[in-house]
Write a protein that holds these residues in place. Structure first.
Motif, mmCIF file in Angstrom:
data_model
loop_
_atom_site.group_PDB
_atom_site.id
_atom_site.type_symbol
_atom_site.label_atom_id
_atom_site.label_comp_id
_atom_site.label_asym_id
_atom_site.label_seq_id
_atom_site.Cartn_x
_atom_site.Cartn_y
_atom_site.Cartn_z
ATOM 1 N N GLU A 357 -43.990 -28.756 -51.770
ATOM 2 C CA GLU A 357 -44.059 -27.785 -50.681
ATOM 3 C C GLU A 357 -43.586 -28.408 -49.369
ATOM 4 O O GLU A 357 -42.780 -27.813 -48.631
ATOM 5 N N ALA A 358 -44.065 -29.616 -49.067
ATOM 6 C CA ALA A 358 -43.716 -30.269 -47.810
ATOM 7 C C ALA A 358 -42.238 -30.648 -47.761
ATOM 8 O O ALA A 358 -41.544 -30.381 -46.768
ATOM 9 N N VAL A 359 -41.746 -31.252 -48.820
ATOM 10 C CA VAL A 359 -40.350 -31.716 -48.836
ATOM 11 C C VAL A 359 -39.382 -30.540 -48.849
ATOM 12 O O VAL A 359 -38.385 -30.522 -48.119
ATOM 13 N N THR A 360 -39.676 -29.537 -49.665
ATOM 14 C CA THR A 360 -38.762 -28.399 -49.782
ATOM 15 C C THR A 360 -38.741 -27.573 -48.506
ATOM 16 O O THR A 360 -37.684 -27.108 -48.074
ATOM 17 N N GLY A 361 -39.898 -27.378 -47.886
ATOM 18 C CA GLY A 361 -39.923 -26.635 -46.632
ATOM 19 C C GLY A 361 -39.086 -27.306 -45.565
ATOM 20 O O GLY A 361 -38.307 -26.652 -44.858
ATOM 21 N N GLN A 362 -39.224 -28.613 -45.454
ATOM 22 C CA GLN A 362 -38.443 -29.366 -44.468
ATOM 23 C C GLN A 362 -36.956 -29.298 -44.786
ATOM 24 O O GLN A 362 -36.116 -29.096 -43.895
ATOM 25 N N SER A 363 -36.603 -29.450 -46.064
ATOM 26 C CA SER A 363 -35.194 -29.414 -46.454
ATOM 27 C C SER A 363 -34.578 -28.044 -46.224
ATOM 28 O O SER A 363 -33.438 -27.937 -45.759
ATOM 29 N N ALA A 364 -35.331 -26.984 -46.545
ATOM 30 C CA ALA A 364 -34.799 -25.628 -46.369
ATOM 31 C C ALA A 364 -34.499 -25.345 -44.903
ATOM 32 O O ALA A 364 -33.456 -24.760 -44.573
ATOM 33 N N LEU A 365 -35.390 -25.762 -44.008
ATOM 34 C CA LEU A 365 -35.150 -25.545 -42.583
ATOM 35 C C LEU A 365 -33.991 -26.404 -42.074
ATOM 36 O O LEU A 365 -33.151 -25.944 -41.298
ATOM 37 N N GLN A 366 -33.938 -27.654 -42.519
ATOM 38 C CA GLN A 366 -32.853 -28.540 -42.109
ATOM 39 C C GLN A 366 -31.498 -28.006 -42.564
ATOM 40 O O GLN A 366 -30.539 -27.937 -41.785
ATOM 41 N N ILE A 367 -31.426 -27.605 -43.817
ATOM 42 C CA ILE A 367 -30.155 -27.148 -44.387
ATOM 43 C C ILE A 367 -29.702 -25.848 -43.733
ATOM 44 O O ILE A 367 -28.541 -25.710 -43.333
ATOM 45 N N THR A 368 -30.599 -24.886 -43.613
ATOM 46 C CA THR A 368 -30.191 -23.585 -43.059
ATOM 47 C C THR A 368 -29.846 -23.676 -41.574
ATOM 48 O O THR A 368 -28.970 -22.963 -41.096
ATOM 49 N N THR A 369 -30.523 -24.565 -40.847
ATOM 50 C CA THR A 369 -30.189 -24.757 -39.429
ATOM 51 C C THR A 369 -28.811 -25.398 -39.281
ATOM 52 O O THR A 369 -27.986 -24.951 -38.468
ATOM 53 N N ARG A 370 -28.563 -26.423 -40.071
ATOM 54 C CA ARG A 370 -27.276 -27.128 -39.981
ATOM 55 C C ARG A 370 -26.135 -26.242 -40.456
ATOM 56 O O ARG A 370 -25.017 -26.300 -39.912
ATOM 57 N N ILE A 371 -26.401 -25.398 -41.446
ATOM 58 C CA ILE A 371 -25.367 -24.486 -41.945
ATOM 59 C C ILE A 371 -24.928 -23.537 -40.834
ATOM 60 O O ILE A 371 -23.741 -23.219 -40.696
ATOM 61 N N LEU A 372 -25.875 -23.085 -40.030
ATOM 62 C CA LEU A 372 -25.525 -22.227 -38.892
ATOM 63 C C LEU A 372 -24.540 -22.930 -37.961
ATOM 64 O O LEU A 372 -23.590 -22.321 -37.465
ATOM 65 N N GLU A 373 -24.764 -24.208 -37.736
ATOM 66 C CA GLU A 373 -23.883 -24.968 -36.852
ATOM 67 C C GLU A 373 -22.505 -25.169 -37.482
ATOM 68 O O GLU A 373 -21.477 -25.037 -36.821
ATOM 69 N N LEU A 374 -22.475 -25.470 -38.780
ATOM 70 C CA LEU A 374 -21.212 -25.745 -39.449
ATOM 71 C C LEU A 374 -20.332 -24.507 -39.575
ATOM 72 O O LEU A 374 -19.105 -24.607 -39.625
ATOM 73 N N THR A 375 -20.946 -23.350 -39.628
ATOM 74 C CA THR A 375 -20.175 -22.116 -39.822
ATOM 75 C C THR A 375 -19.982 -21.333 -38.532
ATOM 76 O O THR A 375 -19.383 -20.259 -38.541
ATOM 77 N N ALA A 376 -20.477 -21.868 -37.414
ATOM 78 C CA ALA A 376 -20.407 -21.130 -36.148
ATOM 79 C C ALA A 376 -18.977 -20.891 -35.699
ATOM 80 O O ALA A 376 -18.663 -19.856 -35.102
ATOM 81 N N THR A 377 -18.071 -21.832 -36.006
ATOM 82 C CA THR A 377 -16.676 -21.688 -35.576
ATOM 83 C C THR A 377 -15.765 -21.259 -36.707
ATOM 84 O O THR A 377 -14.542 -21.290 -36.567
ATOM 85 N N ALA A 378 -16.369 -20.860 -37.838
ATOM 86 C CA ALA A 378 -15.549 -20.445 -38.976
ATOM 87 C C ALA A 378 -14.815 -19.154 -38.663
ATOM 88 O O ALA A 378 -15.259 -18.335 -37.857
ATOM 89 N N ASP A 379 -13.672 -18.976 -39.315
ATOM 90 C CA ASP A 379 -12.903 -17.747 -39.133
ATOM 91 C C ASP A 379 -13.715 -16.571 -39.659
ATOM 92 O O ASP A 379 -14.111 -16.537 -40.820
ATOM 93 N N ALA A 380 -13.981 -15.609 -38.814
ATOM 94 C CA ALA A 380 -14.823 -14.463 -39.193
ATOM 95 C C ALA A 380 -14.047 -13.161 -39.067
ATOM 96 O O ALA A 380 -14.586 -12.143 -38.637
ATOM 97 N N THR A 381 -12.773 -13.195 -39.440
ATOM 98 C CA THR A 381 -11.953 -11.986 -39.329
ATOM 99 C C THR A 381 -12.468 -10.875 -40.223
ATOM 100 O O THR A 381 -12.227 -9.695 -39.968
ATOM 101 N N ALA A 382 -13.176 -11.254 -41.278
ATOM 102 C CA ALA A 382 -13.704 -10.240 -42.191
ATOM 103 C C ALA A 382 -15.071 -9.733 -41.752
ATOM 104 O O ALA A 382 -15.683 -8.914 -42.427
ATOM 105 N N GLY A 383 -15.555 -10.220 -40.593
ATOM 106 C CA GLY A 383 -16.859 -9.786 -40.107
ATOM 107 C C GLY A 383 -17.827 -10.950 -40.034
ATOM 108 O O GLY A 383 -17.511 -12.094 -40.373
ATOM 109 N N ASP A 384 -19.036 -10.649 -39.588
ATOM 110 C CA ASP A 384 -20.083 -11.654 -39.448
ATOM 111 C C ASP A 384 -20.433 -12.224 -40.818
ATOM 112 O O ASP A 384 -20.845 -11.493 -41.719
ATOM 113 N N PRO A 385 -20.316 -13.565 -41.016
ATOM 114 C CA PRO A 385 -20.662 -14.126 -42.326
ATOM 115 C C PRO A 385 -22.150 -14.056 -42.623
ATOM 116 O O PRO A 385 -22.556 -14.183 -43.779
#
Length: 426
Positions: A357-385
């Motif tokens: 529970e502790a490890v997965t909760g931390q990993s899920a928040l870390q991964i989803t937060t970082r994914i937001l940053e990595l995809t923030a400048t992605a080409d979104a011509t097809a709409g909001d990803p």
């Protein structure tokens, strides 16, 4: 194998491998189907009636029932794998399924073999989706005392009871076919586990439409006004006294917590997979240095810093999965032991679930937060990803229980050899 108890059913055995192989294929097909319109449905935030129909058509609502030629059920390992894959496509539906599976097992924890067979038979035959509290009468509060009033009360009436009160639930308030609830008997003070039909006119629902995340779990509150509960709808008796509760019964909250851990792991893996697909397809927006090896320059996602970021996130996901697997195996073995489960075995399971529970909760928040940053400048011509939904879902799911509780239990067990308390609290 343990013998069948006079008061509790024997845990079911896994179905043959040939039949077990069906579930991964069925789950994968449904997950692919849910992923197609996951963002649209998340934005709409409607009650998941259509999604529930898809689960029923795939046979997944009846998966965690006693295996056999007539029912074709499966075990907890398979159920957790199904939850994880469905959650990667749509974590709200994964949570609905996780809570349903935990409730399906509730009569085995607290009732007799007859009560368990009756509940599981109807779940299978009538394709029910269960919602409720999994035998946890006060998941976020201390057990009731003489100075507190239970939120749900059963008043004796004829050969059964009348149910009064109000309670909030994390899922299924408008789409559930039956509710599994724990309520205090006004006459004896005993906590009983009951099965209630939500279609009764004495029941009113108040869905929470404005949730930050997990919007399709159908969370909200339910009010009960003199709702009849016949004697045959009593599923068992729960207890808050460590002196009278059995180690096996306390697997009920651990089973639910571990099922929700698989939801969190599914969110992390689903976010990674969708971000990978977007990064592969996105045009290159960086300038290659002269010293950069040719293979990097030729790849759409060839930015070495992007590769480093993905490497870190994949490693975090693998780390979480590596912690979740032994917890899943330990819980599955404990469930098979039934009433032969001892205090020491239960303590080992509780610590493994807390670690997952502790490890997965931390990993899920870390991964989803970082994914937001990595995809923030992605080409979104097809709409909001729509990668914000993964972070929102992970945040709401992990907020349901503080990681401090899990980490403290792990530390106390490791340092002092203290067993986690025998409790039905989530």
């Amino acid at each position: 194998m343990p013998k069948r108890s006079a008061t509790h059913p024997a845990a079911p055995q896994a179905i043959p491998p040939a039949e077990e192989e069906i579930w991964p294929r069925v789950t994968r097909e449904l997950a692919d189907d849910l992923a197609v319109d996951a963002l649209i449905r998340d934005r709409a935030g409607k009650p998941p009636f259509d999604e529930l129909s898809r689960l029923r058509e795939a046979g997944l609502t009846a998966l965690l029932t006693p295996p056999g030629p007539l029912r074709g059920g499966s075990d907890w390992r398979t159920a957790c794998a199904v939850i994880r894959e469905i959650a990667a496509a749509d974590s709200s539906i994964g949570e609905l399924l996780a809570r349903h599976y935990a409730l399906t097992w509730s009569a085995r924890f607290f009732g007799t073999s007859h009560q368990a067979d009756a509940l599981e038979g109807r779940v299978t035959d009538e394709q029910w989706l269960l919602a409720g509290d999994a035998g946890n009468p006060a998941a976020e509060a201390d057990p009731p005392t003489q100075d507190t009033t239970p939120d749900l009360i059963l008043t004796p009436h004829g050969s059964g009871y009348l149910l009064h009160g109000r309670r909030s639930f994390a899922a299924g308030v408008t789409v559930a076919d039956r509710l599994v609830l724990s309520a205090a008997c006004a006459e004896t003070g005993d906590w009983l586990l009951v099965l209630v039909d939500p279609a009764h006119p004495g029941i009113t629902t108040d869905p929470a439409h404005d949730r930050l995340g997990q919007r399709l779990t159908d969370a909200g509150s339910i009010t009960f006004d003199a709702v009849p509960v016949p004697a045959e709808q009593i599923l068992g008796t729960t207890s808050h006294d460590e002196q009278h509760i059995t180690p096996y019964a306390t697997l009920a909250p651990l089973a639910l917590r571990l099922a929700l851990v698989h939801v969190a792991l599914g969110i992390a893996e689903g976010a990674l997979a969708e971000a990978r697909d977007l990064s592969r397809a996105a045009p290159r927006t960086w300038q290659a240095a002269d010293a950069l090896p040719a293979p990097y320059a030729e790849q759409p996602g060839g930015d070495p810093y992007l590769l480093l970021a993905y490497g870190e996130l994949v490693a975090a996901a693998h780390t979480a999965a590596a912690v979740v697997e032994p917890a899943t195996e330990a819980l599955a073995r404990g469930l098979l032991m039934g009433q032969d489960l001892g205090v020491n075995e239960r303590a080992d399971i509780a610590v493994l679930v807390a670690a997952a529970e502790a490890v997965t909760g931390q990993s899920a928040l870390q991964i989803t937060t970082r994914i937001l940053e990595l995809t923030a400048t992605a080409d979104a011509t097809a709409g909001d990803p729509g990668f914000d939904r993964f972070w929102r879902n992970a945040r709401v799911l992990t907020a349901q229980r503080s990681p401090a509780h899990s980490l403290r239990a792990i530390g106390d067990h490791y340092l002092n050899g203290t067993h986690p308390p025998l409790t039905l609290r989530i």
